[in-house]
Design a protein around this motif. Structure first.
Motif, PDB file in Angstrom:
ATOM      1  N   GLU A 338      53.654  19.141  63.006  1.00  0.00           N
ATOM      2  CA  GLU A 338      54.350  18.165  63.848  1.00  0.00           C
ATOM      3  C   GLU A 338      53.383  17.465  64.806  1.00  0.00           C
ATOM      4  OE1 GLU A 338      58.570  20.645  63.810  1.00  0.00           O
ATOM      5  OE2 GLU A 338      57.197  20.770  65.519  1.00  0.00           O
ATOM      6  N   ARG A 339      52.413  18.210  65.321  1.00  0.00           N
ATOM      7  CA  ARG A 339      51.413  17.585  66.188  1.00  0.00           C
ATOM      8  C   ARG A 339      50.581  16.561  65.421  1.00  0.00           C
ATOM      9  NH1 ARG A 339      49.007  22.764  69.597  1.00  0.00           N
ATOM     10  NH2 ARG A 339      50.838  23.091  70.915  1.00  0.00           N
ATOM     11  N   LYS A 340      50.255  16.894  64.196  1.00  0.00           N
ATOM     12  CA  LYS A 340      49.482  15.966  63.368  1.00  0.00           C
ATOM     13  C   LYS A 340      50.273  14.688  63.114  1.00  0.00           C
ATOM     14  CE  LYS A 340      46.922  15.800  59.008  1.00  0.00           C
ATOM     15  NZ  LYS A 340      46.532  16.561  57.790  1.00  0.00           N
ATOM     16  N   LYS A 341      51.546  14.833  62.823  1.00  0.00           N
ATOM     17  CA  LYS A 341      52.403  13.674  62.593  1.00  0.00           C
ATOM     18  C   LYS A 341      52.546  12.845  63.864  1.00  0.00           C
ATOM     19  CE  LYS A 341      57.037  12.509  60.901  1.00  0.00           C
ATOM     20  NZ  LYS A 341      58.363  13.071  60.495  1.00  0.00           N
ATOM     21  N   LEU A 342      52.659  13.525  64.997  1.00  0.00           N
ATOM     22  CA  LEU A 342      52.802  12.832  66.277  1.00  0.00           C
ATOM     23  C   LEU A 342      51.556  12.012  66.605  1.00  0.00           C
ATOM     24  CD1 LEU A 342      54.248  14.430  69.488  1.00  0.00           C
ATOM     25  CD2 LEU A 342      52.137  13.147  69.612  1.00  0.00           C
ATOM     26  N   ILE A 343      50.379  12.613  66.425  1.00  0.00           N
ATOM     27  CA  ILE A 343      49.128  11.919  66.754  1.00  0.00           C
ATOM     28  C   ILE A 343      48.894  10.756  65.811  1.00  0.00           C
ATOM     29  CG2 ILE A 343      46.630  12.198  66.862  1.00  0.00           C
ATOM     30  CD1 ILE A 343      47.140  15.075  67.815  1.00  0.00           C
ATOM     31  N   LYS A 344      49.210  10.935  64.547  1.00  0.00           N
ATOM     32  CA  LYS A 344      49.055   9.820  63.608  1.00  0.00           C
ATOM     33  C   LYS A 344      50.004   8.674  63.943  1.00  0.00           C
ATOM     34  CE  LYS A 344      47.183  12.127  59.528  1.00  0.00           C
ATOM     35  NZ  LYS A 344      47.381  12.422  58.087  1.00  0.00           N
ATOM     36  N   GLY A 345      51.156   9.007  64.538  1.00  0.00           N
ATOM     37  CA  GLY A 345      52.095   7.964  64.937  1.00  0.00           C
ATOM     38  C   GLY A 345      51.589   7.116  66.093  1.00  0.00           C
ATOM     39  N   LEU A 346      50.557   7.608  66.814  1.00  0.00           N
ATOM     40  CA  LEU A 346      49.986   6.859  67.932  1.00  0.00           C
ATOM     41  C   LEU A 346      48.952   5.835  67.478  1.00  0.00           C
ATOM     42  CD1 LEU A 346      49.353   9.749  70.501  1.00  0.00           C
ATOM     43  CD2 LEU A 346      51.407   8.372  70.214  1.00  0.00           C
ATOM     44  N   LYS A 347      48.623   5.831  66.217  1.00  0.00           N
ATOM     45  CA  LYS A 347      47.568   4.950  65.715  1.00  0.00           C
ATOM     46  C   LYS A 347      47.896   3.493  66.021  1.00  0.00           C
ATOM     47  CE  LYS A 347      44.710   4.216  61.632  1.00  0.00           C
ATOM     48  NZ  LYS A 347      44.519   4.544  60.201  1.00  0.00           N
ATOM     49  N   ASP A 348      46.883   2.773  66.502  1.00  0.00           N
ATOM     50  CA  ASP A 348      46.976   1.350  66.877  1.00  0.00           C
ATOM     51  C   ASP A 348      47.807   1.122  68.148  1.00  0.00           C
ATOM     52  OD1 ASP A 348      45.489   0.676  64.618  1.00  0.00           O
ATOM     53  OD2 ASP A 348      47.279   0.475  63.375  1.00  0.00           O
ATOM     54  N   HIS A 349      48.237   2.201  68.810  1.00  0.00           N
ATOM     55  CA  HIS A 349      49.006   2.049  70.055  1.00  0.00           C
ATOM     56  C   HIS A 349      48.327   2.745  71.235  1.00  0.00           C
ATOM     57  CE1 HIS A 349      52.453   0.435  67.845  1.00  0.00           C
ATOM     58  NE2 HIS A 349      52.315   1.432  66.990  1.00  0.00           N
ATOM     59  N   VAL A 350      47.163   3.337  71.021  1.00  0.00           N
ATOM     60  CA  VAL A 350      46.535   4.171  72.048  1.00  0.00           C
ATOM     61  C   VAL A 350      46.176   3.357  73.285  1.00  0.00           C
ATOM     62  CG1 VAL A 350      44.538   5.618  72.572  1.00  0.00           C
ATOM     63  CG2 VAL A 350      45.680   5.830  70.349  1.00  0.00           C
ATOM     64  N   SER A 351      45.633   2.165  73.099  1.00  0.00           N
ATOM     65  CA  SER A 351      45.251   1.327  74.242  1.00  0.00           C
ATOM     66  C   SER A 351      46.466   0.982  75.100  1.00  0.00           C
ATOM     67  CB  SER A 351      44.576   0.050  73.750  1.00  0.00           C
ATOM     68  OG  SER A 351      44.300  -0.818  74.822  1.00  0.00           O
ATOM     69  N   LYS A 352      47.548   0.600  74.451  1.00  0.00           N
ATOM     70  CA  LYS A 352      48.768   0.258  75.188  1.00  0.00           C
ATOM     71  C   LYS A 352      49.337   1.475  75.900  1.00  0.00           C
ATOM     72  CE  LYS A 352      53.286  -1.933  74.535  1.00  0.00           C
ATOM     73  NZ  LYS A 352      54.228  -2.523  73.543  1.00  0.00           N
ATOM     74  N   ILE A 353      49.287   2.635  75.245  1.00  0.00           N
ATOM     75  CA  ILE A 353      49.794   3.865  75.856  1.00  0.00           C
ATOM     76  C   ILE A 353      48.944   4.254  77.066  1.00  0.00           C
ATOM     77  CG2 ILE A 353      50.121   6.338  75.462  1.00  0.00           C
ATOM     78  CD1 ILE A 353      50.801   5.637  72.547  1.00  0.00           C
ATOM     79  N   ALA A 354      47.636   4.088  76.954  1.00  0.00           N
ATOM     80  CA  ALA A 354      46.749   4.450  78.057  1.00  0.00           C
ATOM     81  C   ALA A 354      47.017   3.597  79.293  1.00  0.00           C
ATOM     82  CB  ALA A 354      45.298   4.299  77.627  1.00  0.00           C
ATOM     83  N   HIS A 355      47.389   2.335  79.100  1.00  0.00           N
ATOM     84  CA  HIS A 355      47.665   1.452  80.236  1.00  0.00           C
ATOM     85  C   HIS A 355      49.065   1.643  80.805  1.00  0.00           C
ATOM     86  CE1 HIS A 355      44.138  -0.765  78.689  1.00  0.00           C
ATOM     87  NE2 HIS A 355      44.015  -1.193  79.927  1.00  0.00           N
ATOM     88  N   ASP A 356      49.913   2.369  80.102  1.00  0.00           N
ATOM     89  CA  ASP A 356      51.294   2.535  80.550  1.00  0.00           C
ATOM     90  C   ASP A 356      51.366   3.522  81.711  1.00  0.00           C
ATOM     91  OD1 ASP A 356      54.252   1.969  79.697  1.00  0.00           O
ATOM     92  OD2 ASP A 356      54.164   4.119  80.070  1.00  0.00           O
ATOM     93  N   ARG A 357      52.272   3.247  82.627  1.00  0.00           N
ATOM     94  CA  ARG A 357      52.389   4.067  83.840  1.00  0.00           C
ATOM     95  C   ARG A 357      52.708   5.518  83.521  1.00  0.00           C
ATOM     96  NH1 ARG A 357      57.144   3.274  88.405  1.00  0.00           N
ATOM     97  NH2 ARG A 357      56.585   5.049  89.716  1.00  0.00           N
ATOM     98  N   PHE A 358      53.594   5.757  82.560  1.00  0.00           N
ATOM     99  CA  PHE A 358      53.979   7.123  82.205  1.00  0.00           C
ATOM    100  C   PHE A 358      53.368   7.558  80.873  1.00  0.00           C
ATOM    101  CE2 PHE A 358      57.599   5.441  84.712  1.00  0.00           C
ATOM    102  CZ  PHE A 358      57.526   6.317  85.785  1.00  0.00           C
ATOM    103  N   GLY A 359      53.109   6.615  79.978  1.00  0.00           N
ATOM    104  CA  GLY A 359      52.599   6.967  78.656  1.00  0.00           C
ATOM    105  C   GLY A 359      51.233   7.621  78.686  1.00  0.00           C
ATOM    106  N   ASN A 360      50.412   7.297  79.696  1.00  0.00           N
ATOM    107  CA  ASN A 360      49.068   7.873  79.744  1.00  0.00           C
ATOM    108  C   ASN A 360      49.097   9.385  79.868  1.00  0.00           C
ATOM    109  OD1 ASN A 360      48.431   8.675  82.827  1.00  0.00           O
ATOM    110  ND2 ASN A 360      49.664   6.803  82.808  1.00  0.00           N
TER     111      ASN A 360
END
Length: 648
Positions: A338-360
């Motif tokens: 499940e962790r592997k699936k979760l991390i792969k789901g973040l692909k191409d969204h990491v930059s946006k997540i890092a800038h997010d107030r809660f997503g980081n």
């Protein structure tokens, strides 16, 4: 028989039948039959089109001679069809022409008010009927935005009986949200009371969920609680007085009303599962519902939620506080798959997540718990390296980097953030103890986990759960040594080298930046536990880059502040002198030696006196010879407490 013999003789003689004389029709080929069908199908709309053609003076139907005439006739035919199908077609056309005038930006308020008043008069008594129209709903939105308070109240009262119906309409939903934005407190309360008993069904609707979320975001604490509690149990849905409790947490409500926990869990499962199956996970009310649900869910139900959310679906949730916490719980309690699936789901969204107030905070949690550092480096670290220059200057984007450099530091993570990292699901926090005598079977011991949320004073209740032999236990966190995990993510992935290079390149910008200076400080000091000490050559290059900037002469006429006189940079350089002897040595030799008298006043004096306050005796001896005469002359003032090192 005679006829058959006659035809046989004719064929034998080689004669062919005359097509003009014979009455026998030849069978049509499939291709020819299709062509005839196409001709007949094409002729039908042509016949209908001719029916609406204009007649000439002599009574004969006129055929359009140009393409423009053909378009006009086609439009008339379409309008005639719409007029038969739509009850208020003529009204909609009038409203559309008014809308083109009132929505212009370069018109006076008086003209817009006049056209809005005219439009509302035309719609009076028919607003609920035309609110679901693609065109009329837009007209109503513009009217609701610019009309007077009296006109807006009249529109609201006319729409009130049809709120639930319009909340599910694709076009009317925009009108409803616009009305809520401009609603009074009483109108908002009336609307929320209208939703009572229908919140669960609306949340399962793709359009209706938007309306509930909008009302939830606009409501006060009591109104938000009223929308939430009816999702907890049937009793709270049926009896309005039960929804006005002061208790906010579900476990407290269950205790106060003495509800059956199993019954509440079953009801919430029936609400949550259809929402997750449809993928409606963007709204904060659903995130809050899920957080309350996992506090009382049994092991199998909680594990099922973790399994459903571990993937691309989670990316749409982490923009809220509760959604981010759900994501962190998925990381902490998910198994390796499940962790592997979760991390792969973040692909191409990491930059946006890092800038997010809660997503980081999700990235912070991944760096702290996931042992598969190769996967994390491939998906997360690689995307972070591509945008390092952006995220190290960002208040939220720098947090994942600071977590690797200095884990769980209260300077960079608030008490609320640290509490979020400590949250866990009690039903999934089960340890397995193996006995030396029983090697074939594992017995699950009862574990009570009470995690306190300091910001909201939330505690997950301590409940004892016996693990089922059929239910596989989920992982409770990383088993790898945290220092080894950090080294693999920072050093082995090449992130540390890239960080040092970027800090050297942007040293001037980072030192004067409110947020970037902290990244530079942690990199320059080698991180917590000296994790970057193996990169001494790279760090010396960074020290020299900072010293070169400090060595620039002081220019009085320039508008740009010198690094030693800037509020942020002077304090950062002072901290580096106190905490990093190597940096202090390079800075003294390349920038300050022989120039201390010039920097003995203002913010820069704190930098100079830091050499005397250093805990390293060699640094003190290095500067004492030059600074002591300045102290004796009263040019330089030294703080009362010497050799003091700032606490982290």
């Amino acid at each position: 028989m005679a006829a058959n013999d006659f035809h046989k003789r004719k064929r034998a003689a080689g004669s062919k039948p005359d097509p003009e004389k014979t009455h026998i029709k030849k069978p049509k080929s499939p291709a020819s039959s299709n062509k005839s069908f196409e001709k007949s199908s094409k002729s039908e709309p042509a016949a209908k089109f001719n029916k609406f053609q204009k007649s000439g003076d002599n009574g004969e139907k006129s055929v359009p001679k140009t393409k423009k005439e053909a378009r006009i006739l086609a439009k008339e035919l379409a309008d005639a069809r719409k007029k038969k199908r739509k009850q208020h077609f003529s009204l909609e056309q009038e409203l559309a022409s008014l809308w083109e005038k009132m929505r212009c930006r370069n018109i006076s308020k008086e003209d817009r008010s006049k056209w809005i008043t005219e439009a509302i008069k035309k719609m009076k008594g028919k607003i609920p009927e035309i609110a679901g129209s693609h065109v009329s709903s837009r007209v109503l939105q513009t009217c609701a935005k610019y009309c007077s308070e009296e006109e807006r109240n009249a529109v609201f009262e006319e729409l009130k009986p049809q709120f639930l119906t319009l909340a599910r309409n694709t076009y009317a939903v925009h009108l409803i949200t616009k009305m809520l934005d401009n609603a009074t407190k009483k109108q908002l309360a009336d609307f929320i009371s209208t939703l009572r008993g229908h919140v669960a069904s609306l949340l399962r609707h793709m359009v209706g969920s938007v309306v509930v979320e909008h009302a939830y975001s606009l409501g006060n604490a009591a109104q938000k609680q009223a929308l939430l509690v009816e999702l907890y149990s049937t009793e709270l849905q049926l009896f309005k007085d039960l929804g006005t409790l002061k208790e906010r947490r579900l476990v407290d409500i269950i205790s106060k009303l003495q509800l059956q926990k199993a019954s509440v869990s079953r009801h919430m499962t029936s609400v949550v599962q259809p929402i997750l199956e449809k993928g409606i996970v963007d709204h904060s009310i659903i995130h809050r519902l899920l957080m309350e649900y996992v506090t009382i869910a049994d092991q199998s139900s909680a594990a099922e939620v973790i399994q459903q959310l571990s993937g691309p679906l989670l990316v749409r949730m982490i923009h809220t506080k509760d959604g981010s916490r759900i994501g962190m719980l998925c990381v902490k309690h998910g198994n390796a798959k499940e962790r592997k699936k979760l991390i792969k789901g973040l692909k191409d969204h990491v930059s946006k997540i890092a800038h997010d107030r809660f997503g980081n905070m999700l990235l912070v949690c991944i760096f702290s718990h996931v042992d598969d550092t190769k996967l994390v480096s491939k998906v997360v670290i690689r995307e972070l390296k591509a945008v390092l220059k952006e995220i190290i200057m960002d208040k939220d984007g720098r947090r994942p980097l600071l977590q690797l450099l200095h884990p769980n530091c209260p300077r960079y993570l608030s008490p609320d953030d640290l509490a979020s990292l400590d949250l866990s699901i009690s039903s999934l926090c089960t340890k397995v103890e193996t006995s030396s005598e029983l090697t074939e079977q594992n017995k699950a011991s009862d574990i009570v986990q009470a995690d306190e949320d300091k910001s909201n004073s939330e505690e997950l209740t301590a409940n004892k759960h016996s693990s089922s032999s059929e239910m596989p236990l989920l992982g409770e966190g990383g088993k790898k040594d945290p220092v080894l995990r950090r080294r693999e993510l920072l050093i082995d992935s090449g992130l540390a080298e890239s960080l040092i290079d970027v800090c050297g390149e942007m040293a001037g910008e980072l030192l004067v930046s409110r947020f970037g200076k902290e990244v530079l400080y942690e990199v320059a000091t080698g991180g917590s536990d000296g994790i970057l000490n193996d990169l001494d050559e790279k760090l010396n290059t960074l020290y020299e880059a900072v010293a070169t900037l400090v060595a620039k002469p002081k220019s009085e006429g320039s508008e740009e502040e010198h690094l030693l006189e800037n509020f942020h940079s002077s304090r950062t350089i002072r901290k580096l002198i106190l905490d990093c002897p190597n940096f202090a040595t390079v800075l003294w030799e390349n920038a300050l030696e022989g120039k201390c008298e010039m920097w003995a006043q203002g913010h820069s004096c704190k930098v100079v006196t830091a050499f005397l306050e250093s805990s390293d005796s060699s640094i003190r001896e290095l500067a004492t010879e030059e600074l002591q005469p300045l102290i004796d002359a009263g040019t330089l003032k030294v703080p009362d407490t010497k050799h003091s090192v700032e606490a982290d």
